[in-house]
Scaffold this active site. Structure first.
Site, PDB file in Angstrom:
ATOM      1  N   LYS A 123      -3.800   7.701   3.543  1.00 42.47           N
ATOM      2  CA  LYS A 123      -4.990   7.300   4.315  1.00 42.47           C
ATOM      3  C   LYS A 123      -4.840   7.671   5.787  1.00 42.47           C
ATOM      4  O   LYS A 123      -5.834   7.995   6.445  1.00 42.47           O
ATOM      5  CB  LYS A 123      -5.261   5.801   4.159  1.00 42.47           C
ATOM      6  N   TYR A 178       0.801  -1.239   0.000  1.00 37.62           N
ATOM      7  CA  TYR A 178       0.000   0.000   0.000  1.00 37.62           C
ATOM      8  C   TYR A 178       0.829   1.282   0.000  1.00 37.62           C
ATOM      9  O   TYR A 178       0.371   2.330  -0.470  1.00 37.62           O
ATOM     10  CB  TYR A 178      -0.950  -0.055   1.200  1.00 37.62           C
TER      11      TYR A 178
HETATM   12  O1  0WD Z   1     -10.093  -2.275  -1.997  1.00 35.84           O
HETATM   13  C1  0WD Z   1     -10.559  -1.171  -2.312  1.00 35.84           C
HETATM   14  N1  0WD Z   1     -11.005  -0.950  -3.528  1.00 35.84           N
HETATM   15  C2  0WD Z   1     -10.619  -0.105  -1.271  1.00 35.84           C
HETATM   16  C3  0WD Z   1     -10.829   1.196  -1.628  1.00 35.84           C
HETATM   17  C4  0WD Z   1     -10.407  -0.509   0.141  1.00 35.84           C
HETATM   18  C5  0WD Z   1     -10.523   0.583   1.073  1.00 35.84           C
HETATM   19  C6  0WD Z   1     -10.715   1.867   0.672  1.00 35.84           C
HETATM   20  N2  0WD Z   1     -10.869   2.166  -0.665  1.00 35.84           N
HETATM   21  C7  0WD Z   1     -11.083   3.560  -1.014  1.00 35.84           C
HETATM   22  C8  0WD Z   1     -10.169   4.112  -2.087  1.00 35.84           C
HETATM   23  O2  0WD Z   1      -8.886   4.391  -1.569  1.00 35.84           O
HETATM   24  C9  0WD Z   1     -10.942   5.371  -2.465  1.00 35.84           C
HETATM   25  O3  0WD Z   1     -10.749   6.373  -1.482  1.00 35.84           O
HETATM   26  O4  0WD Z   1     -12.369   3.746  -1.530  1.00 35.84           O
HETATM   27  C10 0WD Z   1     -12.385   4.881  -2.392  1.00 35.84           C
HETATM   28  C11 0WD Z   1     -12.996   4.478  -3.741  1.00 35.84           C
HETATM   29  O5  0WD Z   1     -12.172   3.512  -4.313  1.00 35.84           O
HETATM   30  P1  0WD Z   1     -12.641   2.464  -5.442  1.00 35.84           P
HETATM   31  O6  0WD Z   1     -14.110   2.417  -5.524  1.00 35.84           O
HETATM   32  O7  0WD Z   1     -11.854   1.250  -5.182  1.00 35.84           O
HETATM   33  O8  0WD Z   1     -12.026   3.195  -6.723  1.00 35.84           O
HETATM   34  P2  0WD Z   1     -12.426   3.381  -8.267  1.00 35.84           P
HETATM   35  O9  0WD Z   1     -13.594   2.607  -8.669  1.00 35.84           O
HETATM   36  O10 0WD Z   1     -11.172   3.193  -9.069  1.00 35.84           O
HETATM   37  O11 0WD Z   1     -12.754   4.925  -8.307  1.00 35.84           O
HETATM   38  C12 0WD Z   1     -11.829   5.848  -7.861  1.00 35.84           C
HETATM   39  C13 0WD Z   1     -12.187   7.105  -8.518  1.00 35.84           C
HETATM   40  C14 0WD Z   1     -11.685   7.474  -9.910  1.00 35.84           C
HETATM   41  O12 0WD Z   1     -12.095   6.962 -11.042  1.00 35.84           O
HETATM   42  P3  0WD Z   1     -11.507   7.589 -12.492  1.00 35.84           P
HETATM   43  O13 0WD Z   1     -11.805   6.523 -13.486  1.00 35.84           O
HETATM   44  O14 0WD Z   1     -12.280   8.841 -12.772  1.00 35.84           O
HETATM   45  O15 0WD Z   1     -10.038   7.805 -12.281  1.00 35.84           O
HETATM   46  O16 0WD Z   1     -11.564   8.134  -7.779  1.00 35.84           O
HETATM   47  C15 0WD Z   1     -11.821   9.258  -8.502  1.00 35.84           C
HETATM   48  C16 0WD Z   1     -12.183   8.869  -9.881  1.00 35.84           C
HETATM   49  O17 0WD Z   1     -13.570   8.862 -10.107  1.00 35.84           O
HETATM   50  N3  0WD Z   1     -10.701  10.162  -8.570  1.00 35.84           N
HETATM   51  C17 0WD Z   1     -10.890  11.479  -8.652  1.00 35.84           C
HETATM   52  N4  0WD Z   1     -12.026  12.200  -8.674  1.00 35.84           N
HETATM   53  C18 0WD Z   1     -11.894  13.517  -8.767  1.00 35.84           C
HETATM   54  N5  0WD Z   1     -10.717  14.142  -8.844  1.00 35.84           N
HETATM   55  C19 0WD Z   1      -9.619  12.057  -8.721  1.00 35.84           C
HETATM   56  C20 0WD Z   1      -9.560  13.452  -8.829  1.00 35.84           C
HETATM   57  N6  0WD Z   1      -8.414  14.122  -8.912  1.00 35.84           N
HETATM   58  N7  0WD Z   1      -8.698  11.059  -8.691  1.00 35.84           N
HETATM   59  C21 0WD Z   1      -9.366   9.911  -8.590  1.00 35.84           C
END
Ligand code: 0WD
Length: 259
Positions: A167, A160
């Protein structure tokens, strides 16, 4: 049940849905079911297209879908102005956003670049402050803000790296914001989710090993789903959690309690 939640017709902004695997999409499904009015923000045109398709496919009527790049103050300010003009009052914000350069998730942690460190902090932790600041003028009836964290904030999860530091900052940011916004009856909490296979998770090397370990050793002997996190977010947005602020709530099958 819906009355207990007091979420019907409340406006919740969900930030960070990349596709149907996103945790934010699990949150959207939970909140939509109980009649919340949903506003979505997206970063890239690519995500916008996916989001609009997702909404159409699931027959979700969004209040508004608006661009917001959290690395850019003007973009955040414009997004919340548009949201405020459209809905008047915001009752909740779900910040489901994080990003780090792939290079900083590979190799040895000691080689984390200065720029990569700053970028991960800016996108994944500072952005919660900027978002809360822009949302606050519209949260005139009080409300709830949620960030998404991970166990790597508290413990060394070797894969990580720089995101663990981001985080940690996010979790402490939650506490300082909770202290600042409490007098306005705005609660700020984070959910620390177990690993879920999403686009963001693709950047974490050996993610499968992390999933397997949770399945084998967590008290519930299973991995959590977007729906599990969505339902806890619903609880944290609702009247049921009205006395809770500044907390990090684990939705991880209990994995974090194990030695
Ligand atoms: O195992 C996991 N997936 C975990 C995720 C475990 C524990 C926590 N998390 C957290 C992540 O760290 C994050 O904070 O949950 C949150 C959401 O994560 P996710 O659902 O796994 O991520 P994902 O489906 O990839 O979406 C993340 C999104 C990006 O998608 P795009 O395709 O647009 O890059 O984060 C957004 C974006 O929508 N994102 C941003 N949005 C606005 N401005 C930016 C930015 N600069 N950077 C990333």
């Amino acid at each position: 049940m819906t009355d207990l939640l007091q979420l019907k017709d409340k406006t919740i902004v969900i930030m960070g849905i990349a596709n149907e695997r996103s945790i934010g999409w699990g949150v959207a499904q939970s909140l939509y079911k109980v009649g919340a009015k949903l506003v979505f923000t997206y970063r890239q045109e690519r995500s916008q297209k996916k989001l609009l398709k997702l909404l159409e496919k699931n027959e979700f009527e969004a209040e508004l879908v608006v661009e917001c790049d959290v690395n850019n103050d003007e973009s955040i300010s414009n997004a919340f102005k548009q949201i405020g003009e459209k809905v008047g009052t915001i009752h909740g914000v779900v910040h489901s956003i994080a990003f780090a350069h792939a290079a900083d998730l590979k190799g040895d942690f000691i080689n984390t670049s200065r720029e990569g460190y700053a970028f991960a902090q800016d996108t994944s932790a500072y952005s919660l402050i900027a978002v809360a600041r822009e949302a606050k003028p519209y949260m005139t009836e009080g409300g709830s803000i949620i960030g998404m964290s991970y166990l790597g904030a508290q413990r060394v999860i070797p894969e990580y790296k720089v995101m663990g530091i981001a985080k940690s900052a996010l979790e402490t940011t939650v506490k300082y914001l909770a202290s600042d916004l409490g007098p306005d009856n705005i609660r700020v909490n984070a959910i620390s989710a177990g690993p879920i296979r999403t686009l963001a998770a693709k950047g974490i090397p050996s993610f499968n090993d992390i999933l397997n370990e949770v399945k084998e050793t967590a008290p519930l002997r299973r991995n959590v789903t977007q729906e599990d996190v969505g339902d806890m977010t619903l609880a944290m947005m609702s009247h049921l959690s009205r006395g809770v602020t500044g907390e990090i709530i684990y939705v991880d099958s209990g994995y974090n309690i194990m030695a």
